[in-house]
Design an enzyme around this catalytic site. Sequence first.
Site, PDB file in Angstrom:
ATOM      1  N   TYR A 138       0.806  -1.212   0.000  1.00 57.03           N
ATOM      2  CA  TYR A 138       0.000   0.000   0.000  1.00 57.03           C
ATOM      3  C   TYR A 138       0.842   1.267   0.000  1.00 57.03           C
ATOM      4  CZ  TYR A 138      -4.644  -2.030   0.771  1.00 57.03           C
ATOM      5  OH  TYR A 138      -5.842  -2.682   0.636  1.00 57.03           O
ATOM      6  N   LYS A 189       3.378 -15.324   3.379  1.00 56.05           N
ATOM      7  CA  LYS A 189       3.687 -16.154   2.210  1.00 56.05           C
ATOM      8  C   LYS A 189       5.198 -16.375   2.205  1.00 56.05           C
ATOM      9  CE  LYS A 189       2.461 -18.134  -1.724  1.00 56.05           C
ATOM     10  NZ  LYS A 189       1.671 -19.381  -1.792  1.00 56.05           N
ATOM     11  N   ASP A 221      -2.501 -18.373   1.172  1.00 60.83           N
ATOM     12  CA  ASP A 221      -3.429 -19.119   0.300  1.00 60.83           C
ATOM     13  C   ASP A 221      -4.165 -20.187   1.108  1.00 60.83           C
ATOM     14  OD1 ASP A 221      -0.963 -20.387   0.611  1.00 60.83           O
ATOM     15  OD2 ASP A 221      -0.893 -21.173  -1.439  1.00 60.83           O
ATOM     16  N   ASP A 245      -6.345  -7.082   4.009  1.00 66.77           N
ATOM     17  CA  ASP A 245      -7.431  -6.469   3.252  1.00 66.77           C
ATOM     18  C   ASP A 245      -8.293  -7.559   2.621  1.00 66.77           C
ATOM     19  OD1 ASP A 245      -8.900  -4.405   1.889  1.00 66.77           O
ATOM     20  OD2 ASP A 245      -7.805  -4.958   0.068  1.00 66.77           O
ATOM     21  N   ASP A 249     -12.264  -9.167   3.992  1.00 64.50           N
ATOM     22  CA  ASP A 249     -13.487  -9.199   3.182  1.00 64.50           C
ATOM     23  C   ASP A 249     -14.027 -10.627   3.118  1.00 64.50           C
ATOM     24  OD1 ASP A 249     -13.439  -6.465   2.523  1.00 64.50           O
ATOM     25  OD2 ASP A 249     -14.047  -6.875   0.452  1.00 64.50           O
TER      26      ASP A 249
HETATM   27  C1  IPM Z   1     -10.491  -1.417   3.558  1.00 62.73           C
HETATM   28  C2  IPM Z   1     -10.715  -0.847   2.170  1.00 62.73           C
HETATM   29  C3  IPM Z   1      -9.576   0.116   1.843  1.00 62.73           C
HETATM   30  C4  IPM Z   1      -8.283  -0.673   1.861  1.00 62.73           C
HETATM   31  C5  IPM Z   1      -9.745   0.874   0.497  1.00 62.73           C
HETATM   32  C6  IPM Z   1     -11.063   1.607   0.437  1.00 62.73           C
HETATM   33  C7  IPM Z   1      -8.596   1.794   0.229  1.00 62.73           C
HETATM   34  O1  IPM Z   1     -10.829  -1.879   1.248  1.00 62.73           O
HETATM   35  O2  IPM Z   1     -10.474  -0.626   4.522  1.00 62.73           O
HETATM   36  O3  IPM Z   1     -10.348  -2.629   3.680  1.00 62.73           O
HETATM   37  O4  IPM Z   1      -7.897  -1.268   0.856  1.00 62.73           O
HETATM   38  O5  IPM Z   1      -7.638  -0.696   2.918  1.00 62.73           O
HETATM   39 MG    MG Z   2     -10.807  -3.817   2.080  1.00 67.81          MG
END
Ligand code: IPM
Ligand code: MG
Length: 354
Positions: A138, A189, A221, A245, A249
């Site tokens: 990032y 990894k 993975d 990240d 999700d």
């Molecule tokens: C999160 C989001 C952010 C990230 C984006 C919106 C930049 O996906 O907070 O997980 O990638 O960190």
């Molecule tokens: Mg995210």
Amino acid sequence: MKIAVLPGDGIGPEVAAQAVKVLQALQRDGLKFEMVEAPIGGAGYDAAGDPLPEPTLKLAREADAVLLGAVGGYQYDKLPRPQRPEQGLLRIRKELNLFANLRPVFVYPELADASTLKPEVVSGLDLLIVRELTGDLYFGQPRGIRVNAQGEREGFNTMVYSESEIRRVAHSGFKTAMKRKRRLCSVEKANVLETSELWREVVIEVGRGYPEVELSHMYVDNAAMQLVRNPKQFDVILTGNIFGDILSDEASMLTGSIGMLPSASLDGANKGMYEPIHGSAPDIAGRDIANPLATILSAAMMLRYTFNLEDAAQRVETAVRKVLAQGLRTADIFVPGTDKVSTGRMGDAVVAAL
Ligand code: IPM
Ligand code: MG
């Protein structure tokens, strides 16, 4: 207690407003919050040509905690990268040195059926992802798009972690594990990446200071696979920025909806920014159908981590459980037989349950 409220874009303002309602309701019981709003993301760009306007950053620095809605919108996707909403979010994380991102993944009994996974796989699930938030791909330099020797364009980013960056977030991970089931799984990894090799070394070193915590290591993975195969094997997952990240999700869907998951991003002194892990969902913005519970639960994390108000945090969490038990559901967690409510009504119901 001074809170900077940064509603942002899309559904951000709608969900942030519900969390503000909840904090205001707590004030009736003697807590005193000073809440000041400022624009960030696309709203910052619209107001000041900058996704993190200077006054917003100043307010966030002065505040004890930041409550954030969400950032992003289609109309900003074509802007040069520095002006895009996401940059506002990344910059405030970096500027405030919020390196430890805590993302709890908790399955409410009432919602075990809302997950796309079988109820027996997810019911009772309670894990926490500690994601490093200010390093890795990032922020690594160099980065860019260049023309290579063959005259072809190539994109490049740098995955980089210094020892001190790994060490401080590892401490956050172990400390968090000490307050839970004392199991920490470090995800990287290391079979392919040097960054991960160092990550593992440093985590092992830090782990010597926490002998009560059972430390394990897993390749990312495999972790992605284990999260849907048998998520209950995890207590705390410690991982870097990009892996965290993606995994967070994935993990959110175990709970039925990404609309349920709060997060805390902390510096070394428990100053924090609190935000739902979902995005700005521009497709449903302004329709009063978004789920405000992730943001309300983020406010509960603020009470716990920045203000040390464990009782108040638990009251908010209990109120959320109550409204779920009452059968109230926003569209994202609705199943036949429950009561579909709007964003605003869900916020009101949590306040009533408090
Ligand atoms: C999160 C989001 C952010 C990230 C984006 C919106 C930049 O996906 O907070 O997980 O990638 O960190
Ligand atoms: Mg995210």
